[in-house]
Every structure is written in structure tokens, then in C-alpha cells.
Design a protein around this motif. Structure first.
Motif: not given
Lengths: 179, 248
Positions: A105-126
Motif C-alpha cells: 500500500k505504501a509503495e503504491i501510494k508513493a508511486d501514486l504521489d510521484a505520478a500525481m506530482a508529475k502530472a500536476d507539474a505538467e498540467i501547470s506547465a501546460k
């Protein structure tokens, strides 16, 4: 003795035809003799053969039952131990599974968090890029509007038969556009 | 005998002891109809107790179960009544009970001779018990055996009278012991014979005495076993006087 018994038996046998045969004492020696013979035979048969044999069988059965009970008791103990071991193993397995689940669960959460952060960054860049583009477009549009207005104004003035220099038209259009 | 005409019932005829072979005089060794049925009794005992247990099976068959139930029953009776001291008399009680119960039951076979309906037989058994108890008691306890007649729990003044009664009852024991068994057997067989006599002359109405005979036969089966049991358990009670601690 035999002869007296015999004569008594003979006499009594004739005399007591109608009486109770039980009280015909002439037959008593005969009865007692054969009774004793029968009892002696039964005594020897029982004490020499039947009773030891039955006693042995009963003792053997008691022994067998006792052994079986002991074996059953032992097996029961074993079964209990096995059950205990099983329960322990089950508990351990459950704990292990819980641990694995938590880790995953922790691993998945970390992955998810990372992906979310990346996606957020991309979205804000866009979004930033898009805003820039929109600003550019808007600026372009404003230029185009003033040009069109100037052209239109020039054309209108000339059509109305007037003469207008470019500077006056520019100033008038700019004033209108601001207003 | 029955052909003398009319109702002629001789219920005692069945107890007549006659030589098995020929008409000769009755010597003390002459095999009689009673001898035959004593032999049948002995063979029945051997059949159940010896032949039944030849396989020595841990899981017994029917005959072996019978023998074992018999053995256990008598064994627990002897141990319960005479106590631990009396347990060594088990073989004798077993012989007595086995013989009496088998002879009683064999006597109930239609046409059989009931050996135990003769006082000579039961008196011999009872006298053997009486002598055994008396001799064992005197041997085990010496003169202390006579303390049994001296009821110490009674007031001193009453004790001589009670002692007299106790002594009389002690010597009456073999009489009651033998007559109880012999009388029961004789009465049962005689009653059945009487009803059989009725059945012989009543024509179609004989259904009533025949039904009565069937009922009495069932009762007699019970009596046969119960009287053997009573004889054996009284023997145990008497033996307790001889070997056990005083119970007065």
C-alpha cells in the motif's frame, strides 16, 4: 448300604405311586449320587477350562481397551499440538500478509504521489503555456482590430466624401478603442 | 392313567423317577430319567461356557457373550455380597448358580424332567452350602464365629433370647434354602400339568387352559432364573457371615 437302599426303594416305589415322588426316600441315594457326579463334572469343567479361559479373554479385552484408550489419548494430544502449530502458522501468515499489504500500500501510494506530482507539474506547465498563447492571441487580435478599424474608418471617411489624413484617423480609432 | 375316564390329573406323575433302561430295581447307581437330564444340564453348561469360548475372541460371538455375561454377573455378585475375602469362593458359587439355572431351564423343555424340583437335589446343594459356611467360618474365625449369634447391639437382657433365635434360624437356613428352590420348581411344573389335564378334556374350550399354560410358562422361565439367583445370592450372604467382618 446299597442293599438297604435298594429294598427301601423297591418297597417305597410300590407304596408311594400316588404320593409325592419327592418324598420317596428310596430314590434319594440314586439322586444324590448322580447329582454329585454332575456337580463334580461341572466343577472340573469350569475350574479347569471355562473360568480361566473366560477370565483370560476378559482380561485381554480390558488390556486391549486400555491400550486403545491410551493410544487414543496420545493421538488426541498430537492432534491438539498440530492444531496449535497450525493456528500459530496461520497467525504468522496473517501477520506476514498484513505486513506485505501495508508495504505494498505504501509503495503504491508513493508511486501514486510521484505520478500525481508529475502530472500536476505538467498540467501547470501546460496551463502556463496556454495562458501565454492566449495572451499572444489576444494581443494579435487587438492589433488586427485597430487595423481593421483604421481601414474601415478611412474607407468610411473617403466614402462620405471627406479627406482624412492617417494621423487623425489613428488618434480617433485609438481613442475609441480605449473608451 | 389319563384313560381311566373323566378328569384324572396326576400332576405329580412327571416327578416320578424311573430307570432309564428296563424295569429293574432302582440301585443307587442306576441311570434314571433324572440322570439323563442331569447329563443334558452338564452338556448345556459345557456348550455355553466351554464351546462358546473356544475362539477366545476379543470381539465375542453370541455364545461367548452369553458365557461372559454369565461370568461377569456371578463374579460381581460374589464380590459385591461377600466382599474381597469371599472372592475366592467364586468358582463354587459359579458351579452352584450355573448348575441350578441350567437345570431349571432344561427342566422347562416340554417333556423334560426337572431335576431341581426334587428335594433330594436341592437339599444336597443346601446342605453342602450349610456345611461349607459352617466349616469355613469355624476355620477362619475359630470360636469367634459363634459371636455371630451374640447380638452385641441389643440390650444385654435380650441377648440370650436373640441368641436362641439366631441359632434356630441358622439351622433352619438349609431347610428354607432347599425348599424354596425345590418347592418353586415343583409347584410351577405341577400347575402346568394341571392346566394341561384340563386342556385334554375340554374340547374346543381348551383354548383357555392352553393360553394359561403359555402365560405360566413365561412366568416359570422367570422363576427358573430368579430362584437360581436367589439360591446363589443367599449362598453369598451366608458366606459373608463366615469370611467377612461381623455385620450385626
Amino acid at each position: 448300604m446299597a442293599s438297604t437302599a435298594e429294598t427301601v426303594a423297591g418297597a417305597a416305589g410300590e407304596a408311594t405311586e400316588k404320593g409325592m415322588p419327592q418324598l420317596n426316600f428310596g430314590t434319594w441315594p440314586n439322586q444324590i449320587f448322580w447329582l454329585v457326579v454332575a456337580l463334580v463334572i461341572i466343577y472340573f469343567v469350569l475350574t479347569r477350562i471355562a473360568l480361566p479361559r473366560i477370565a483370560a479373554v476378559l482380561a485381554e479385552r480390558r488390556g486391549t481397551i486400555g491400550n486403545d484408550l491410551a493410544a487414543a489419548e496420545e493421538l488426541k494430544g498430537k492432534a491438539k499440538a498440530a492444531e496449535k502449530a497450525y493456528n500459530l502458522a496461520l497467525e504468522q501468515a496473517r501477520a506476514e500478509a498484513n505486513k506485505i499489504i501495508a508495504a505494498t500500500k505504501a509503495e503504491i501510494k508513493a508511486d501514486l504521489d510521484a505520478a500525481m506530482a508529475k502530472a500536476d507539474a505538467e498540467i501547470s506547465a501546460k496551463a502556463a503555456e496556454s495562458e501565454k498563447r492566449i495572451a499572444e492571441i489576444r494581443a494579435g487580435a487587438m492589433d488586427a482590430v485597430s487595423e481593421v478599424a483604421r481601414d474601415t474608418a478611412g474607407a468610411l471617411v473617403s466614402a462620405l466624401g471627406g479627406q482624412a489624413d492617417a494621423a487623425t484617423i489613428d488618434a480617433a480609432v485609438a481613442a475609441r478603442l480605449k473608451g | 392313567m389319563a384313560s381311566e375316564g373323566g378328569l384324572s390329573i396326576d400332576p405329580m406323575h412327571q416327578f416320578q423317577i424311573v430307570p432309564l433302561f428296563g424295569e429293574g430295581p432302582l440301585h443307587w447307581y442306576t441311570p434314571t430319567n433324572q440322570t439323563l437330564w442331569l447329563a443334558v444340564t452338564v452338556l448345556a453348561v459345557i456348550g455355553v461356557l466351554v464351546l462358546g469360548s473356544t475362539r477366545r475372541a476379543i470381539i465375542p460371538g453370541r455364545l461367548q457373550s452369553m458365557g461372559e455375561v454369565f461370568y461377569s454377573f456371578v463374579h460381581s455378585m460374589v464380590e459385591d455380597v461377600t466382599g474381597h475375602e469371599g472372592a475366592k469362593f467364586f468358582p463354587y458359587i459359579m458351579v452352584l448358580f450355573t448348575f441350578i439355572v441350567t437345570a431349571n431351564l432344561m427342566g422347562l423343555i416340554p417333556g423334560a424332567f426337572a431335576s431341581t424340583s426334587h428335594i433330594a437335589v436341592t437339599a444336597t446343594l443346601a446342605l453342602a452350602v450349610f456345611l461349607t459356611v459352617t466349616l469355613v467360618g469355624l476355620y477362619k474365625k475359630g470360636i469367634g464365629f459363634l459371636a455371630m449369634f451374640w447380638v452385641t447391639s441389643a440390650p444385654l437382657a435380650l441377648r440370650p433370647i436373640l441368641a436362641l433365635i439366631e441359632v434356630i434360624s441358622y439351622f433352619v437356613r438349609p431347610v428354607s434354602h432347599s425348599i424354596r428352590l425345590g418347592g418353586n420348581m415343583m409347584a410351577g411344573h405341577a400347575v402346568m400339568k394341571v392346566f394341561a389335564g384340563f386342556a385334554g378334556v375340554m374340547g374346543i374350550g381348551s383354548i383357555v387352559p392352553i393360553a394359561a399354560i403359555a402365560a405360566i410358562y413365561g412366568l416359570e422361565l422367570l422363576v427358573a432364573v430368579v430362584q437360581a439367583y436367589v439360591f446363589a445370592i443367599l449362598t453369598c450372604v451366608y458366606l459373608r457371615d463366615a469370611v467377612g467382618e461381623a455385620h450385626h
